[in-house]
Design a protein around this motif. Structure first.
Motif, PDB file in Angstrom:
ATOM      1  N   MET A   1      58.900  31.602  -2.172  1.00 52.51           N
ATOM      2  CA  MET A   1      59.446  30.506  -2.061  1.00 52.51           C
ATOM      3  C   MET A   1      61.015  30.732  -1.296  1.00 52.51           C
ATOM      4  O   MET A   1      61.446  30.217  -0.498  1.00 52.51           O
ATOM      5  N   THR A   2      61.518  32.095  -1.786  1.00 52.94           N
ATOM      6  CA  THR A   2      62.715  32.455  -1.144  1.00 52.94           C
ATOM      7  C   THR A   2      62.633  32.788   0.168  1.00 52.94           C
ATOM      8  O   THR A   2      63.131  32.525   1.339  1.00 52.94           O
ATOM      9  N   ARG A   3      61.404  33.429   0.487  1.00 48.04           N
ATOM     10  CA  ARG A   3      60.923  33.882   2.059  1.00 48.04           C
ATOM     11  C   ARG A   3      60.927  32.601   2.779  1.00 48.04           C
ATOM     12  O   ARG A   3      61.449  32.393   3.921  1.00 48.04           O
TER      13      ARG A   3
ATOM     14  N   ASP B   1      62.570  28.947   7.000  1.00 51.97           N
ATOM     15  CA  ASP B   1      62.738  27.333   7.493  1.00 51.97           C
ATOM     16  C   ASP B   1      63.533  26.581   6.511  1.00 51.97           C
ATOM     17  O   ASP B   1      62.787  26.238   5.279  1.00 51.97           O
ATOM     18  N   PRO B   2      64.519  26.438   6.488  1.00 52.85           N
ATOM     19  CA  PRO B   2      65.384  25.750   5.376  1.00 52.85           C
ATOM     20  C   PRO B   2      64.889  24.180   5.177  1.00 52.85           C
ATOM     21  O   PRO B   2      64.987  23.602   4.003  1.00 52.85           O
ATOM     22  N   ASN B   3      64.181  23.722   6.161  1.00 54.42           N
ATOM     23  CA  ASN B   3      63.413  22.437   5.914  1.00 54.42           C
ATOM     24  C   ASN B   3      62.108  22.534   5.747  1.00 54.42           C
ATOM     25  O   ASN B   3      61.495  21.208   5.761  1.00 54.42           O
ATOM     26  N   HIS B   4      61.698  23.429   5.172  1.00 59.36           N
ATOM     27  CA  HIS B   4      60.140  23.734   4.799  1.00 59.36           C
ATOM     28  C   HIS B   4      59.682  22.527   3.914  1.00 59.36           C
ATOM     29  O   HIS B   4      58.564  22.092   3.886  1.00 59.36           O
ATOM     30  N   ALA B   5      60.465  22.171   2.946  1.00 64.03           N
ATOM     31  CA  ALA B   5      60.157  21.335   1.691  1.00 64.03           C
ATOM     32  C   ALA B   5      59.625  20.097   2.199  1.00 64.03           C
ATOM     33  O   ALA B   5      59.028  19.309   1.365  1.00 64.03           O
ATOM     34  N   PHE B   6      60.191  19.473   3.519  1.00 61.40           N
ATOM     35  CA  PHE B   6      59.644  18.278   4.044  1.00 61.40           C
ATOM     36  C   PHE B   6      58.226  18.392   4.289  1.00 61.40           C
ATOM     37  O   PHE B   6      57.751  16.985   4.380  1.00 61.40           O
TER      38      PHE B   6
ATOM     39  N   ARG C   1      59.658   3.735  -0.729  1.00 64.48           N
ATOM     40  CA  ARG C   1      59.527   5.173  -1.452  1.00 64.48           C
ATOM     41  C   ARG C   1      59.768   6.008  -0.303  1.00 64.48           C
ATOM     42  O   ARG C   1      59.481   5.904   0.842  1.00 64.48           O
ATOM     43  N   GLY C   2      60.757   7.079  -0.720  1.00 63.77           N
ATOM     44  CA  GLY C   2      61.101   8.046   0.405  1.00 63.77           C
ATOM     45  C   GLY C   2      60.361   9.413   0.230  1.00 63.77           C
ATOM     46  O   GLY C   2      59.781   9.647  -0.924  1.00 63.77           O
ATOM     47  N   PHE C   3      60.203  10.062   1.178  1.00 63.11           N
ATOM     48  CA  PHE C   3      59.579  11.408   1.307  1.00 63.11           C
ATOM     49  C   PHE C   3      60.630  12.485   1.560  1.00 63.11           C
ATOM     50  O   PHE C   3      60.167  13.323   2.182  1.00 63.11           O
ATOM     51  N   GLU C   4      61.686  12.364   0.981  1.00 65.52           N
ATOM     52  CA  GLU C   4      62.673  13.648   1.019  1.00 65.52           C
ATOM     53  C   GLU C   4      62.392  14.361  -0.259  1.00 65.52           C
ATOM     54  O   GLU C   4      62.440  13.838  -1.482  1.00 65.52           O
ATOM     55  N   PRO C   5      62.284  15.702  -0.008  1.00 65.89           N
ATOM     56  CA  PRO C   5      62.082  16.478  -1.355  1.00 65.89           C
ATOM     57  C   PRO C   5      63.382  16.650  -2.286  1.00 65.89           C
ATOM     58  O   PRO C   5      64.396  16.586  -1.496  1.00 65.89           O
ATOM     59  N   ASN C   6      63.330  16.761  -3.556  1.00 70.58           N
ATOM     60  CA  ASN C   6      64.356  16.769  -4.352  1.00 70.58           C
ATOM     61  C   ASN C   6      65.114  17.986  -4.108  1.00 70.58           C
ATOM     62  O   ASN C   6      66.409  18.162  -4.254  1.00 70.58           O
TER      63      ASN C   6
END
Length: 304
Positions: A135-137, A142-147, A165-170
């Motif tokens: 996850m750190t890698r 890509d700082p926005n990978h969670a989207f 409902r939003g699709f933004e990661p917490n």
């Protein structure tokens, strides 16, 4: 450090979060308020009183009497232009019913943060957060990978659905929202977590929300969380069964034995809290892995 107050309790975390962050309040106070001098016992007690009882405005009379419970929250806070704070009932509160506040609203703070600042494992719902080298890698690349975890009803990666409902990661970490011993949401969105500390959901409402959420969550990200949870559990020195059936009961028995003799061993009490915490964390990791294996998630065409 070994031999210092709380050192055994920190060791009993077995490396689980917040290991490595347990002294952040003391470190801040030492640097910002104490000219980098060693904290005295009186300063330490005063700091802990402030950390565990203050709101954003500081120490407020009566405010600190309300306990934390994001599942049974029945109040909301409001400030005025003069710097005042009001605690307002958000639902009908019956006579003799506890008044609950929140220490972690809307998913901004996790169960890990609550334990690190207040020293207890909160009741359900619990938001557990951890990370690993993979996850750190990903975050570094890509700082926005969670989207990319979510797919909207129309195949959209971001935005909201027809019901808002939003699709933004917490967060970009691994997260599991544990609602009950058998019900959990993997990688919850900010939208799903907005209820925490703001209003209540019934179990049936949670089930419906989580079923919809998992249908929009990509299987590949679920698989990564599953593997991480299993790896973390396998690398810990004790199992869930050992903690629950042997270690924790033994520590409690020794504590009660000393208590009956009129001696309260605070170090032992802290150690018990740490073991209770790590056991709850392990159960959350196990549940995350079980849910990843049993629930239905979104499968990309290239993964078929």
């Amino acid at each position: 450090r070994e031999g210092q107050p709380g050192s055994r309790a920190i060791k009993e975390l077995q490396g689980l979060p917040p290991a490595g962050q347990t002294h952040r309040h003391i470190n801040w106070f030492t640097t910002a308020c104490n000219n980098s001098q060693e904290v005295t016992s009186i300063q330490f007690k005063a700091l802990m009183m402030f950390v565990t009882r203050a709101c954003d405005l500081g120490l407020v009379p009566l405010y600190d009497l309300a306990n934390h419970h994001n599942g049974l929250i029945n109040t909301r806070l409001a400030t005025d232009d003069e710097g005042g704070l009001s605690m307002i009932a958000s639902t009908a509160i019956e006579a003799n019913e506890p008044i609950y506040n929140t220490y972690a609203r809307g998913g901004g703070g996790s169960t890990v943060d609550v334990f690190n600042s207040y020293g207890f494992v909160e009741d359900y719902p619990q938001l557990w957060r951890w990370s690993d080298v993979d996850m750190t890698r990903l975050v570094e690349e890509d700082p926005n990978h969670a989207f990319g975890r979510y797919v909207g009803p129309n195949g959209d990666d971001q935005g909201v659905d027809g019901e808002g409902r939003g699709f933004e990661p917490n967060s970009h970490h691994y997260e599991v929202l544990v609602v009950s011993p058998t019900l959990a949401a993997l990688h919850p969105t900010k939208s799903l977590l907005q209820v925490l500390g703001n209003w209540r959901r019934s179990i049936d409402e949670w089930k419906a929300e989580i079923e919809y959420h998992h249908a929009t969550l990509r299987q590949s990200h679920v698989n990564a969380m599953h593997d991480s949870a299993i790896t973390v559990l396998s690398e810990l020195p004790t199992t869930i069964a050992e903690d629950a059936m042997t270690i924790l009961p033994n520590e409690r028995r020794l504590f009660e034995k000393m208590k009956k003799k009129g001696r309260v061993d605070q170090s032992k009490a802290d150690t018990i809290q740490a073991i209770e915490y790590r056991l709850a964390f392990k159960k959350a990791l196990k549940l995350a892995a079980d849910v990843a294996e049993s629930d239905k998630f979104f499968v990309d065409s290239e993964e078929l």
